[in-house]
Design a protein around this motif. Structure first.
Motif, PDB file in Angstrom:
ATOM      1  N   TYR A 244     -34.054-100.553  62.814  1.00 34.94           N
ATOM      2  CA  TYR A 244     -35.347 -99.927  62.524  1.00 34.94           C
ATOM      3  C   TYR A 244     -35.283 -99.069  61.260  1.00 34.94           C
TER       4      TYR A 244
ATOM      5  N   ALA B 165     -49.608-101.428  67.237  1.00 31.91           N
ATOM      6  CA  ALA B 165     -48.287-101.851  66.768  1.00 31.91           C
ATOM      7  C   ALA B 165     -47.928-101.230  65.427  1.00 31.91           C
TER       8      ALA B 165
ATOM      9  N   ARG C   6     -47.073 -97.553  65.908  1.00 30.99           N
ATOM     10  CA  ARG C   6     -45.818 -97.413  66.654  1.00 30.99           C
ATOM     11  C   ARG C   6     -44.617 -97.782  65.781  1.00 30.99           C
ATOM     12  N   HIS C   7     -44.701 -98.872  65.057  1.00 27.16           N
ATOM     13  CA  HIS C   7     -43.587 -99.288  64.210  1.00 27.16           C
ATOM     14  C   HIS C   7     -43.360 -98.295  63.073  1.00 27.16           C
TER      15      HIS C   7
ATOM     16  N   PRO D 151     -41.284 -94.648  72.053  1.00 22.08           N
ATOM     17  CA  PRO D 151     -41.578 -95.954  71.429  1.00 22.08           C
ATOM     18  C   PRO D 151     -40.489 -96.991  71.659  1.00 22.08           C
TER      19      PRO D 151
ATOM     20  N   GLU E  51     -41.164-100.648  73.649  1.00 22.75           N
ATOM     21  CA  GLU E  51     -40.862-101.979  73.131  1.00 22.75           C
ATOM     22  C   GLU E  51     -39.880-102.713  74.037  1.00 22.75           C
ATOM     23  N   ARG E  52     -39.078-101.968  74.784  1.00 17.66           N
ATOM     24  CA  ARG E  52     -38.126-102.625  75.672  1.00 17.66           C
ATOM     25  C   ARG E  52     -38.772-103.008  76.995  1.00 17.66           C
TER      26      ARG E  52
ATOM     27  N   ASN F   4     -44.526-102.705  77.353  1.00 24.06           N
ATOM     28  CA  ASN F   4     -45.654-103.383  76.727  1.00 24.06           C
ATOM     29  C   ASN F   4     -46.316-104.424  77.616  1.00 24.06           C
TER      30      ASN F   4
END
Length: 864
Positions: free
Chosen positions: A92, A160, A163-164, A238, A242-243, A246
């Motif tokens: 990331y 998204a 969050r990213h 976050p 994502e893990r 979602n």
């Protein structure tokens, strides 16, 4: 260096440039990798590639890969967790590559051109300073973006792009902070003070520079750590979404976010303790001393105080989130295990790097000089006992017996109760009372004598009352040293009164309780893989893996705790109430019989009636008023209960002495006139109340004046009860002695009587009466109450004492003398004309004759 050429890529360029220079390319690779053979560092390089250019190119690859020397394919759990998380963070946090042509015509080309003109010495100085520049830039918060504490909700998490962006920003900040941490460590290793033996003034000047440099190092690390502790928890929500999050619905996601925020708070509490430890380390450097080594003239010794960075190795390698709470919270949150596992990985990542900063600087200085650490007097306290409040013990036991998921909101009342319990336990610990005598069952429910180490474990275990208190180890050891070395002065504590019990308990478990420590020391060789370079250091790692042995150890501590669970057994509560009612009914019946029958209103009868009234009052106060109404408060109820127990013993003293006086003077109680009975009874009441008042006033004054005199007040009451019961034994012993002496005299006079002394039934009745009158039952009851660790047996003994009412009624009313009289008086209620034998009406002359005989008997006895 311009914005088009980040420091990261310029560092890579300088490393490549140095690797292509003339002379020893291996030497330059060592410099670029951050080692210096003149440093004699324990860090070594093992190159897997013969091409130095490839080696240096791979050196810039992150994240590091971690393994152990003994079994590289099976690294320790903490290192594996750090490696997994590091891979995700570096994915990331990777900054965008430079623009096309930047290497050729951009800012990096200019930087490379300048680097190529550097001499060997200048290149070496550049590499030495580069790490320091990177660290200084990040310490001043210029390398990390300004932290915006994102309040996550369903909308923001499902966006998204947002969050990213936030995730990449925080991951990039953590990446830079981690790089700055390693750079600051390398910088300190290269620029460290070289201590050389010289005359005393010059040596002291070197020591001052050394202390200032080392203090600055720990201050910088503390600043970097505070940045990391602020940014690292921001990754939790976050990353977890994502893990695992979602795929949830909006309603489920709302509760999921709330639970993740709670896990984030728990992680932040763990990291805060590290920040405090590093801040304390920087302050303790000023107490370091540099002197000549007595064992090796010409060599130097660094003497470190007890509170130094070496204590950082006792910080746990992993929090207990995943082990203790995953199954517990599964019903509330099906993904609890993954939540806590991610928090575990973040902590392990954090723990690994900050442990290395302490270990590296120790090994760096330890090769040149001898490091001597101050040793504390580590006397074992595994068998020390302490008297504490049972309400707090009950709270600790309930938390372990019925743990609650930390994701649930505790009621405000429960939070206040935990804080009050921490303050109360600290007050108890400061009092240092190893054992407070228990004088009543109520006192047993007020104080518990518990093992000091067990109490510390009960307070600071995962389910205890210290979950929200950061684990600052250096502060804990400081507070514990203050507690043990300065018992009369607690002003040296750095913790407040609410957190002191948590702080001291953690240090007690680590340094004072050999039987309560599950930390095992293992010497492992740990590899840190940087691309194709394997850098390793041999260090002493405190491994806290949950092996079968440690699990059995935790179970044994749990079982030792649960023996304090039941100060009252709820399943026996109906039986207890029934026994109390039966006891009260029969005691009232016995008192009523003594008041109703004229034959029992003699001096011993009045004394026994006073004894019964005292016992009835005690039962009503302790078992009825306090249990049902809750008034007065428990300490006052204990005082009243103990005082009435003492008063009942004094009534028995009066009765036993009167028995001895009657036999000694050959004067039966029935031979006394009513006026003389009243006069003697008033004198007996005075003799009972005077010592009883003195003892009670002393006990109340001690207990109400200061809570530190609680043990003294209990000792005064217990001593009064013991002396009273001892006096009863003396009187009864004298009676037995006089009986045996008279029996022996009659045998010498050859006076033989075929009549037995008493039947078996009468002997049994007299034995029970002797036990009651002597107060042996009171001593047995109090003796059982001292067995604090056996709650059930004490409770059973409490139930047995409730049977005393029926026993008294049977022994003192249902005998061959009183029961027929009582039966005849009751029969007269039903049929007044039916006069039993022996109660016939007599003439006035017979009544006058009987009265005259009663008046003359005292004069005849006195003349005799």
């Amino acid at each position: 260096m311009t914005a088009e050429c980040p420091v990261l890529y310029c560092r890579r360029s300088s490393a490549r440039f140095l690797s292509k220079g003339s002379r020893s390319s291996g030497r330059r690779a060592d410099i670029a990798a951050g080692t210096d053979e003149h440093m004699s560092s324990p860090w070594k390089l093992v190159s897997q590639s013969a091409d130095p250019e490839v080696t240096e190119e791979r050196f810039a690859d992150w994240p590091p890969r971690l393994s152990t020397c003994d079994s590289p394919e099976q690294p320790p759990p903490a290192l594996s967790a750090a490696q997994r998380l590091a891979a995700r963070l570096w994915a990331y946090g990777q900054p965008p590559p430079p623009a096309a042509g930047a290497w050729v015509g951009g800012g990096c080309a200019d930087a490379l051109a300048q680097l190529r003109r550097l001499t060997w010495g200048e290149s070496f100085e550049l590499v030495k300073e580069l790490d320091c520049w990177i660290a200084d830039d990040c310490i001043d918060s210029r390398c990390v973006p300004r932290l915006n504490n994102m309040e996550w909700n369903v909308t923001t998490l499902q966006a998204a792009d947002l969050r990213h962006h936030t995730l990449s920003q925080s991951a990039h900040a953590v990446r830079l902070i981690t790089r700055a941490t390693v750079s600051r460590m390398n910088c300190e290793g290269r620029r460290r003070v070289q201590l050389v033996w010289s005359d005393k003034p010059d040596l002291q000047a070197q020591a001052a520079v050394f202390r200032e440099r080392l203090s600055s190092y720990w201050r910088d690390l503390a600043q970097l750590l505070s940045h990391g502790a602020a940014h690292l928890p921001q990754l939790l929500v976050p990353l977890a979404f994502e893990r695992m999050g979602n795929h949830a619905s909006d309603q489920q996601l709302h509760g999921w976010i709330k639970d993740m925020e709670r896990v984030k708070d728990m992680l932040r509490t763990q990291l805060t303790g590290w920040v405090q430890d590093l801040q304390f380390s920087s302050k303790q450097v000023e107490h370091y001393e540099v002197e000549e080594d007595k064992d090796g003239p010409g060599n130097l010794t660094i003497r470190r105080p007890l509170l130094s960075e070496r204590l950082l190795r006792y910080q746990p390698w992993s929090p207990s989130f995943d082990d203790d709470y995953s199954a517990l919270c599964k019903e509330r949150q099906p993904e609890a295990s993954q939540m806590f596992s991610l928090a575990h990985e973040l902590y392990a990542f954090h723990r690994f790097y900050w442990y290395r900063t302490a270990e590296r600087i120790d090994s760096s200085y330890g090769d040149d000089v001898k490091i001597v650490d101050e040793e504390w007097q580590l006397e074992d306290r595994s068998h020390a006992t302490l008297s504490v409040d049972t309400d707090c013990v009950q709270l600790l036991v309930n938390a372990l017996d019925h743990p609650t998921c930390p994701l649930e909101d505790l009621p405000l009342e429960a939070v206040k109760q935990r804080e009050q319990c921490r303050e109360q336990l600290w007050d108890d610990v400061v009092q240092r009372s190893p054992h407070i005598p228990v004088t009543s069952y109520l006192a047993y429910t007020q104080r518990a004598n518990i093992n000091l180490c067990l109490l510390a474990w009960m307070a600071v275990n995962s389910y205890g009352i210290c979950q929200d208190v950061p684990f600052s180890l250096i502060q804990s050891v400081h507070d514990a040293r203050c507690y043990f070395d300065s018992p009369d002065d607690q002003s040296c504590l750095q913790s407040n009164a609410t957190e002191a019990i948590c702080s001291v308990s953690r240090a007690i478990l680590l340094l004072k309780c050999r039987d309560f420590s599950s930390i095992k020391t293992s010497h492992n060789c740990t590899f840190t893989t940087l691309g194709s370079l394997w850098v390793y250091s041999r260090s002493s790692i405190l491994d806290q893996k949950l092996t079968e042995q440690t699990l059995n150890y935790k179970n044994s501590l749990t079982n030792a705790t649960l023996k304090y669970k039941d100060f009252k057994i709820d399943s026996l509560k109906p039986l207890e109430i029934s026994f109390i009612l039966i006891n009260i009914i029969f005691r009232f019946s016995t008192a009523g019989v003594y008041m109703y029958l004229p034959q029992l209103r003699n001096l011993p009868g009045k004394i026994l009636l006073s004894f019964q009234i005292t016992c009835i009052t005690q039962i009503l106060c302790s078992e009825v008023v306090y249990r049902m109404a809750g008034v007065p408060d428990l300490p006052t109820a204990v005082l009243i209960d103990s005082a009435l127990t003492l008063l009942s013993c004094f009534w028995l003293n009066s009765f036993c002495y009167h028995m001895y006086a009657c036999v000694r003077h050959l004067r039966l109680p029935d031979q006394l006139l009513p006026a003389e009975v009243s006069q003697l009874f008033r004198r007996e009441v005075l003799c009972v109340l005077i010592p009883w008042s003195i003892v009670c006033v002393a006990a109340v004054a001690l207990e109400k004046t200061s809570k530190y005199h609680l043990i003294h007040s209990r000792i005064v009451v217990l001593a009064g009860i013991s002396v009273s019961v001892g006096f009863n034994f003396v009187c009864l012993g004298l009676l037995g002695y006089m009986y045996l002496r008279n029996r022996c005299s009659m045998r010498q006079l050859e006076i033989v009587d075929n009549k037995k002394f008493a039947s078996k039934k009468e002997c049994l009745f007299m034995s029970v009466k002797a036990i009651i009158i002597s107060g042996t039952g009171i001593i047995i009851r109090i003796g059982f109450h001292q067995a604090q660790g056996i709650a059930q047996l004490v409770y059973y003994m409490h139930l047995v004492t409730m049977v005393q009412g029926p026993v008294l009624f049977v022994c003192f009313v249902c005998n061959g003398t009183t029961l027929p009289i009582l039966k005849n008086r009751i029969l007269l209620w039903w049929n007044p004309t039916n006069i039993p034998a022996g109660l016939e009406l007599c003439s006035a002359a017979e009544r006058n004759l009987a009265r005259r005989n009663n008046e003359q008997s005292p004069f005849s006895e006195s003349s005799l």
